[in-house]
Enzyme design. Structure first.
Site, PDB file in Angstrom:
ATOM      1  N   LYS A 129       0.860  -1.182   0.000  1.00 41.06           N
ATOM      2  CA  LYS A 129       0.000   0.000   0.000  1.00 41.06           C
ATOM      3  C   LYS A 129       0.899   1.235   0.000  1.00 41.06           C
ATOM      4  O   LYS A 129       1.650   1.475   0.948  1.00 41.06           O
ATOM      5  CB  LYS A 129      -0.918   0.017   1.213  1.00 41.06           C
ATOM      6  CG  LYS A 129      -1.853   1.232   1.249  1.00 41.06           C
ATOM      7  CD  LYS A 129      -2.768   1.181   2.453  1.00 41.06           C
ATOM      8  CE  LYS A 129      -3.705   2.369   2.496  1.00 41.06           C
ATOM      9  NZ  LYS A 129      -4.610   2.332   3.669  1.00 41.06           N
TER      10      LYS A 129
ATOM     11  N   LYS B  81      -2.079  -1.565  -3.742  1.00 41.83           N
ATOM     12  CA  LYS B  81      -2.948  -0.387  -3.735  1.00 41.83           C
ATOM     13  C   LYS B  81      -2.081   0.848  -3.891  1.00 41.83           C
ATOM     14  O   LYS B  81      -1.088   0.982  -3.168  1.00 41.83           O
ATOM     15  CB  LYS B  81      -3.726  -0.337  -2.412  1.00 41.83           C
ATOM     16  CG  LYS B  81      -4.687   0.845  -2.287  1.00 41.83           C
ATOM     17  CD  LYS B  81      -5.411   0.810  -0.941  1.00 41.83           C
ATOM     18  CE  LYS B  81      -6.379   1.992  -0.831  1.00 41.83           C
ATOM     19  NZ  LYS B  81      -7.060   2.026   0.474  1.00 41.83           N
TER      20      LYS B  81
END
Length: 329
Positions: free
Chosen positions: A196, A254
């Protein structure tokens, strides 16, 4: 001399193109993010996310029924917590009758076969808007990981099928896995936000949950001390490998479209399924550009989503899920 192979033969019309198509999008590819709020009869459009809504539990029930009818089988729940329930420890996150716990039960009571994934993070509950506990101006790792494990247990006891820690604290997957095992919750899966990045694409999401970091002189103004530096590639492999070793059942990259190289790297090394989050900024940019007539909404939506799957995503968390399924059906 003529070429022995003319590749255009297999592009001659839509029928042949669809027959040889390598990447196919279906309802089975999607996780649907849903934003839940307190109240009754609330279906409030998020200002920076055109045609996406915060839902009270009664509307959540209606939404889940519609999703299931479209063939969408998995939701990822996020909650917008009232300010008066926020603190530095996230205590409300452990309330067995809290909004998240009631949302889980609402989905399961409405549609028992729907896969319920839950956001495991402190930022919706934090007075500072950070994904961890703040001590002496720092986001502390180990106390946060222990708290996230308690949160995961609470979600699992409420009925969650999958807990999805999105915090990027070191070692939290092992801590969560051990906590779930200790409680006998051996069938609860972990979807780890393994790679992320500290991205500029998250703004509309933070509007949706009112969870942006608080601007304070005493604490970091962003999440770069724990989310990944977007200049780095090998670090994503390292993070993902560690999460798998610690017990993650699914790993996630992400955001999506700006990180397709990372998606492919993770897919190539991963022994577990790979998820990708097509984030709020990606959604809102397409919506805004289409509204101005600058792009073809459906064409760009499909092209970008297909690119994410082509890069290696086994599943995609996407705000476009309903739009896409309606279009391809």
């Amino acid at each position: 001399m003529y070429p022995l192979r003319r590749n255009r033969r297999l592009r001659a019309n839509e029928s042949i193109r669809s027959l040889v198509r390598e990447t196919i999008i279906s309802p089975n590819d999607f996780i649907v993010p849903l934003f839940v709020v307190e109240g009754t009869n609330v279906r409030e459009e998020i200002q920076s996310m055109q045609n996406y809504f915060r839902l009270s539990l009664d509307h959540l029930e209606k939404e889940v029924k519609e999703l299931w009818s479209l063939g969408l089988k998995s939701v990822l729940l996020f909650v917008k917590v009232p300010d008066l329930l926020k603190d530095n420890q996230g205590k409300e996150a452990l309330n067995p009758n809290g909004l998240m716990q009631r949302a889980i039960k609402t989905v399961k009571n409405t549609c028992p076969e729907m896969i319920v994934m839950t956001d495991v993070a402190l930022d919706p509950y934090s007075i500072y808007g950070h994904d961890g506990i703040v001590e002496n101006g720092q986001i502390v790792n180990d106390p946060t990981a222990l708290f996230l494990a308690e949160m995961s247990v609470s979600h699992a006891k409420a009925g969650a099928d999958v807990v999805a820690p999105s915090d990027m604290m070191d070692g939290r997957i092992l801590t969560i896995r051990e906590a779930l095992e200790d409680e006998g919750l051996i069938n609860t899966s972990i979807l780890a936000y393994s790679a992320k990045y500290a991205s500029a694409h998250y703004g509309p999401f933070r509007d949706a949950l009112d969870s942006a970091p608080v601007d304070s002189l005493n604490i970091p103004k962003d999440k770069k001390t724990y989310q990944m530096d977007y200049h780095n590639r090998l670090e994503a492999i390292r993070e993902t490998r560690m999460d798998i070793e610690e017990g993650a059942d699914i790993v996630m990259v992400k955001p999506g479209i700006s990180y397709l190289d990372i998606v492919r790297e993770v897919k190539n090394m991963s022994e577990v399924p790979v998820a990708v989050y097509q984030v709020s900024g990606e959604y809102s940019m397409i919506k805004a550009a289409a509204e101005r007539g600058w792009i073809d909404h459906d064409a760009v939506m499909m092209e970008q989503t297909t690119a994410i799957k082509r890069a290696g995503a086994d599943m995609i968390a996407s705000y476009f899920a309903k739009d896409i399924v309606k279009l391809i059906s």
